[in-house]
Scaffold this motif. Structure first.
Motif, mmCIF file in Angstrom:
data_model
loop_
_atom_site.group_PDB
_atom_site.id
_atom_site.type_symbol
_atom_site.label_atom_id
_atom_site.label_comp_id
_atom_site.label_asym_id
_atom_site.label_seq_id
_atom_site.Cartn_x
_atom_site.Cartn_y
_atom_site.Cartn_z
ATOM 1 N N LEU A 261 0.822 -1.209 0.000
ATOM 2 C CA LEU A 261 0.000 0.000 0.000
ATOM 3 C C LEU A 261 0.859 1.264 0.000
ATOM 4 O O LEU A 261 0.655 2.179 -0.809
ATOM 5 C CB LEU A 261 -0.927 0.004 1.215
ATOM 6 C CG LEU A 261 -2.057 -1.028 1.236
ATOM 7 C CD1 LEU A 261 -2.753 -1.016 2.602
ATOM 8 C CD2 LEU A 261 -3.068 -0.754 0.132
ATOM 9 N N VAL A 262 1.817 1.308 0.903
ATOM 10 C CA VAL A 262 2.636 2.515 1.042
ATOM 11 C C VAL A 262 3.576 2.685 -0.147
ATOM 12 O O VAL A 262 3.750 3.798 -0.655
ATOM 13 C CB VAL A 262 3.434 2.475 2.359
ATOM 14 C CG1 VAL A 262 4.386 3.661 2.454
ATOM 15 C CG2 VAL A 262 2.485 2.470 3.560
ATOM 16 N N ALA A 265 1.554 3.978 -3.145
ATOM 17 C CA ALA A 265 1.073 5.340 -2.914
ATOM 18 C C ALA A 265 2.203 6.352 -3.075
ATOM 19 O O ALA A 265 2.031 7.402 -3.711
ATOM 20 C CB ALA A 265 0.454 5.448 -1.528
ATOM 21 N N LEU A 266 3.368 6.040 -2.516
ATOM 22 C CA LEU A 266 4.504 6.966 -2.636
ATOM 23 C C LEU A 266 5.058 7.001 -4.058
ATOM 24 O O LEU A 266 5.567 8.032 -4.503
ATOM 25 C CB LEU A 266 5.595 6.579 -1.638
ATOM 26 C CG LEU A 266 5.232 6.826 -0.169
ATOM 27 C CD1 LEU A 266 6.356 6.368 0.748
ATOM 28 C CD2 LEU A 266 4.920 8.304 0.069
ATOM 29 N N ALA A 267 4.929 5.891 -4.777
ATOM 30 C CA ALA A 267 5.340 5.889 -6.189
ATOM 31 C C ALA A 267 4.473 6.868 -6.978
ATOM 32 O O ALA A 267 4.970 7.602 -7.845
ATOM 33 C CB ALA A 267 5.221 4.484 -6.766
ATOM 34 N N ALA A 268 3.186 6.909 -6.675
ATOM 35 C CA ALA A 268 2.294 7.847 -7.349
ATOM 36 C C ALA A 268 2.669 9.292 -7.009
ATOM 37 O O ALA A 268 2.656 10.169 -7.879
ATOM 38 C CB ALA A 268 0.849 7.568 -6.956
ATOM 39 N N CYS A 269 3.009 9.532 -5.750
ATOM 40 C CA CYS A 269 3.441 10.880 -5.352
ATOM 41 C C CYS A 269 4.674 11.310 -6.135
ATOM 42 O O CYS A 269 4.754 12.449 -6.624
ATOM 43 C CB CYS A 269 3.715 10.920 -3.853
ATOM 44 S SG CYS A 269 2.257 10.812 -2.800
ATOM 45 N N ARG A 288 -0.110 0.254 12.311
ATOM 46 C CA ARG A 288 1.119 -0.029 11.568
ATOM 47 C C ARG A 288 1.101 0.652 10.207
ATOM 48 O O ARG A 288 2.123 1.195 9.771
ATOM 49 C CB ARG A 288 1.284 -1.549 11.401
ATOM 50 C CG ARG A 288 2.554 -1.969 10.644
ATOM 51 C CD ARG A 288 3.802 -1.536 11.372
ATOM 52 N NE ARG A 288 5.010 -1.954 10.680
ATOM 53 C CZ ARG A 288 6.219 -1.466 10.915
ATOM 54 N NH1 ARG A 288 6.387 -0.532 11.847
ATOM 55 N NH2 ARG A 288 7.266 -1.905 10.249
ATOM 56 N N LEU A 289 -0.058 0.645 9.552
ATOM 57 C CA LEU A 289 -0.181 1.316 8.252
ATOM 58 C C LEU A 289 0.076 2.804 8.397
ATOM 59 O O LEU A 289 0.821 3.395 7.606
ATOM 60 C CB LEU A 289 -1.560 1.055 7.656
ATOM 61 C CG LEU A 289 -1.895 1.806 6.365
ATOM 62 C CD1 LEU A 289 -0.864 1.541 5.285
ATOM 63 C CD2 LEU A 289 -3.300 1.417 5.881
ATOM 64 N N ARG A 296 7.845 6.611 6.079
ATOM 65 C CA ARG A 296 8.419 6.540 4.735
ATOM 66 C C ARG A 296 8.120 7.786 3.913
ATOM 67 O O ARG A 296 8.933 8.209 3.082
ATOM 68 C CB ARG A 296 7.918 5.277 4.031
ATOM 69 C CG ARG A 296 8.516 4.005 4.632
ATOM 70 C CD ARG A 296 7.968 2.736 4.007
ATOM 71 N NE ARG A 296 8.120 2.709 2.563
ATOM 72 C CZ ARG A 296 7.730 1.693 1.791
ATOM 73 N NH1 ARG A 296 7.148 0.628 2.353
ATOM 74 N NH2 ARG A 296 7.893 1.729 0.490
ATOM 75 N N ALA A 297 6.969 8.393 4.134
ATOM 76 C CA ALA A 297 6.634 9.618 3.412
ATOM 77 C C ALA A 297 7.554 10.761 3.832
ATOM 78 O O ALA A 297 8.015 11.540 2.988
ATOM 79 C CB ALA A 297 5.181 9.987 3.665
ATOM 80 N N ALA A 298 7.839 10.844 5.120
ATOM 81 C CA ALA A 298 8.722 11.900 5.617
ATOM 82 C C ALA A 298 10.102 11.810 4.966
ATOM 83 O O ALA A 298 10.723 12.827 4.650
ATOM 84 C CB ALA A 298 8.836 11.811 7.134
#
Length: 355
Positions: A261-262, A265-269, A288-289, A296-298
């Protein structure tokens, strides 16, 4: 109609929760939810016919409770809003019928809107958060939906980047919980079991994450193979007469879901140059999500937004909030020529808008 701060009652019946929300502009007045989860627990999942009947029984008392909490009357309303889809057809029909009846009897405008876009709109009801900026990438994760969206404008431009090809993430949690002998709903139970487990104990597969998947399914999800991998692993241990380490299986399964999921999502960002990620849907209650997404986003300079958890599950407040935004942007009401649409695409933010 007050278009500056419209008073809207929203009805949400897409699955097993009867949600009635009342919003004035961007201010939440009531978020009333009646859940039929206990009735579905004996079956290990949501039964559409049971959900529809539960909505019928819960709608009137839920509306009355929401009005009492918000201190308004039906006559005070500027508009009525309802989820047209996507969701369970029978459950949606109950809410649509009720909304049409209220609209006609009260002579109030009616807005039929998209359930998934409603999850994004829930974010604007957070009084402590800064205004939602565009564009933003939205990851919606629930029992029935796992979708990755690019939101250029909440009321006019929402693009579907990817979605689950089979099981939704929440559905996978329920099925794996059942494999492990844990009760329904599976999400909270997997979370509790995983707390004492090792997320690296078992290398479960990450669906649609191989290099060969990236061209066609870069933003899509698949959890059916992961569920099967867990089932085979458990079966092999049981066949060998060994005790299944429930905590380790739960932790490793959860980690595989969260990782996929993460990562996507970050690949799209990155791909769209969007430094914002909004998380929504009931599975966002998984700590946990949330923790992994924020960490990871930070590291990639992406800001994560999460609506209050009470607004992440299906609720009528998000439907009212989306409708309030539509009204404030000048959109006309819907006609009565719409019905329940179980496969309503996310690009249709409002349906049957008056000419």
């Amino acid at each position: 109609m007050n278009r500056a701060e419209p008073l809207v009652l929203g009805i949400e019946t897409s699955c097993d929760e009867t949600g009635i929300g009342i919003v004035r502009g961007r201010t939440l007045l009531s978020n009333t939810i009646a859940s039929s989860m206990d009735e579905h627990a004996r079956y290990g999942g949501v039964v559409p016919e049971v959900a529809a009947r539960a909505h019928l029984e819960a709608l009137q008392p839920s509306i009355e409770a929401a009005l009492a909490e918000s201190g308004v009357t039906l006559a005070d309303l500027d508009a009525v809003a309802v989820t047209s889809g996507p969701g369970l057809a029978g459950a949606l029909m109950v809410g649509v019928g009720a909304a049409k009846a209220l609209s006609v009897s009260l002579e109030k405008p009616l807005y039929a809107v998209n359930h998934l876009v409603g999850h994004i709109a829930a974010d604007i009801l957070d009084a402590d958060a800064p205004p939602l900026e565009y564009p933003t990438v939205a990851l919606l994760v629930s029992g029935g939906h796992t979708s990755l969206l690019l939101v250029r404008d909440l009321t006019t431009d929402v693009e579907l980047l990817g979605e689950t090809m089979d099981d939704a993430a929440g559905e996978a949690f329920d099925k794996v919980a059942r494999l492990l002998g844990l009760p329904y709903p599976g999400g909270p139970e997997i979370d509790r079991a995983a707390a004492s487990g090792d997320p690296k104990a078992i290398a479960f597969p990450r669906g649609l994450s191989r290099a060969s998947d990236m061209a066609k399914h870069r933003y899509d999800f698949s959890f059916s193979g992961l569920k099967t991998a867990v089932a085979r692993w458990v079966e092999q241990r049981e066949a060998q007469g060994e005790t299944v380490p429930v905590a380790d299986v739960a932790a490793s399964f959860r980690e595989a879901v969260v990782d996929v999921l993460v990562t996507k999502a970050l690949a799209a960002c990155r791909d769209y140059g969007v430094p914002r990620l909004l998380l929504g849907g009931g599975v966002i209650a998984n700590r946990r999500l949330r923790d992994v997404a924020i960490e990871r986003a930070a590291a990639e300079g992406v800001t994560v937004r999460i609506p209050p958890l009470s607004l992440c599950t299906d609720n009528g407040a998000m439907i009212a909030a989306l409708t309030s935004e539509l009204i404030m942007s000048g959109r006309a009401p819907s006609t009565l020529e719409f019905g329940a649409d179980s496969t309503l695409p996310v690009t249709e933010i409002q349906v049957a808008e008056s000419a």
